[in-house]
Design a protein around this motif. Structure first.
Motif, short mmCIF file in Angstrom:
data_model
loop_
_atom_site.label_atom_id
_atom_site.label_comp_id
_atom_site.label_asym_id
_atom_site.label_seq_id
_atom_site.Cartn_x
_atom_site.Cartn_y
_atom_site.Cartn_z
N ALA A 29 -17.19 -138.50 -1.31
CA ALA A 29 -16.93 -138.70 -2.72
C ALA A 29 -17.88 -137.83 -3.55
O ALA A 29 -18.96 -137.47 -3.10
CB ALA A 29 -17.11 -140.17 -3.08
N VAL A 30 -17.48 -137.53 -4.77
CA VAL A 30 -18.28 -136.67 -5.64
C VAL A 30 -19.25 -137.53 -6.44
O VAL A 30 -18.87 -138.56 -6.99
CB VAL A 30 -17.36 -135.87 -6.59
N SER A 31 -20.48 -137.08 -6.49
CA SER A 31 -21.50 -137.78 -7.25
C SER A 31 -21.30 -137.52 -8.74
O SER A 31 -20.95 -136.41 -9.13
CB SER A 31 -22.89 -137.28 -6.85
N PRO A 32 -21.54 -138.52 -9.58
CA PRO A 32 -21.47 -138.27 -11.03
C PRO A 32 -22.47 -137.21 -11.48
O PRO A 32 -22.27 -136.56 -12.49
CB PRO A 32 -21.81 -139.63 -11.65
N ARG A 37 -27.95 -133.15 -1.70
CA ARG A 37 -28.22 -133.76 -0.39
C ARG A 37 -28.51 -135.24 -0.50
O ARG A 37 -28.14 -136.01 0.37
CB ARG A 37 -29.37 -133.03 0.28
N ALA A 38 -29.20 -135.66 -1.55
CA ALA A 38 -29.54 -137.08 -1.68
C ALA A 38 -28.29 -137.94 -1.76
O ALA A 38 -28.29 -139.09 -1.34
CB ALA A 38 -30.42 -137.30 -2.91
N TYR A 39 -27.23 -137.39 -2.28
CA TYR A 39 -25.97 -138.11 -2.38
C TYR A 39 -25.12 -137.94 -1.13
O TYR A 39 -24.48 -138.87 -0.65
CB TYR A 39 -25.21 -137.62 -3.61
N LEU A 40 -25.15 -136.73 -0.57
CA LEU A 40 -24.29 -136.41 0.56
C LEU A 40 -24.80 -136.99 1.88
O LEU A 40 -24.02 -137.47 2.69
CB LEU A 40 -24.16 -134.88 0.68
N ASP A 41 -26.10 -136.94 2.10
CA ASP A 41 -26.66 -137.37 3.38
C ASP A 41 -26.28 -138.81 3.77
O ASP A 41 -25.87 -139.04 4.91
CB ASP A 41 -28.17 -137.19 3.41
N PRO A 42 -26.38 -139.79 2.88
CA PRO A 42 -25.99 -141.15 3.29
C PRO A 42 -24.51 -141.26 3.65
O PRO A 42 -24.14 -141.98 4.59
CB PRO A 42 -26.31 -142.01 2.07
N GLN A 43 -23.66 -140.51 2.94
CA GLN A 43 -22.23 -140.53 3.26
C GLN A 43 -22.00 -139.92 4.65
O GLN A 43 -21.18 -140.41 5.42
CB GLN A 43 -21.44 -139.75 2.22
N LEU A 47 -20.33 -141.75 8.02
CA LEU A 47 -19.19 -141.17 8.73
C LEU A 47 -19.55 -140.88 10.18
O LEU A 47 -18.81 -141.22 11.10
CB LEU A 47 -18.73 -139.88 8.04
N ARG A 48 -20.69 -140.28 10.40
CA ARG A 48 -21.16 -139.94 11.74
C ARG A 48 -21.29 -141.20 12.60
O ARG A 48 -20.88 -141.21 13.76
CB ARG A 48 -22.51 -139.23 11.62
N LEU A 58 -25.57 -132.96 9.84
CA LEU A 58 -24.70 -132.19 8.94
C LEU A 58 -25.03 -130.71 9.05
O LEU A 58 -24.14 -129.86 9.05
CB LEU A 58 -24.87 -132.69 7.51
N HIS A 59 -26.30 -130.38 9.19
CA HIS A 59 -26.71 -128.98 9.29
C HIS A 59 -26.18 -128.34 10.58
O HIS A 59 -26.00 -127.12 10.64
CB HIS A 59 -28.24 -128.88 9.22
#
Length: 122
Positions: A29-32, A37-43, A47-48, A58-59
């Motif tokens: 999902a897109v962060s407001p 990375r702070a938003y993407l990493d937990p997602q 998923l992983r 992710l890297h």
């Protein structure tokens, strides 16, 4: 940016099915506040974990992409641009060991000559 047609087709299929107003339907999902990375990493970790790929970072996907480009014969500048590196030296420092050396190419050429000679002498 170099995006393969297959990925564009996959995104188009997703948009056709879900539209662009369903952020919960996207992989991330897109962060407001915009991407980060702070938003993407937990997602990514959620998923992983769901996919039971606990050791996949992710890297690692970036490294997989870069090594695939190199194995396909892309030159340093092409890989540099695809990876978003500011300098070719960064690309070489990280991935330089993946490019075939002159010795590798010579060995492969010699093997081809050897195989051709064996076919003709039979």
């Amino acid at each position: 940016m170099y995006v393969p047609q297959g990925l564009l087709d996959l995104v188009q299929e997703h948009v056709d099915q879900w539209g662009v107003r369903g952020p919960s339907k996207w992989l991330f999902a897109v962060s407001p506040d915009g991407p980060g990375r702070a938003y993407l990493d937990p997602q990514w970790r959620r998923l992983r974990d769901q996919l039971e790929l606990k050791d996949l970072r992710l890297h690692d996907l970036r490294h997989f992409y870069a090594s695939g480009l190199i194995d396909s014969g892309c030159d340093v500048v092409t890989v540099q641009r695809a990876m978003g590196h500011s300098k070719a030296q960064i690309t070489l420092d990280v991935y330089g060991h993946l490019w075939k050396t002159a010795e590798d190419r010579t060995r492969k050429a010699a093997q081809g000559l050897f195989a051709e000679a064996n076919i003709r002498s039979a």
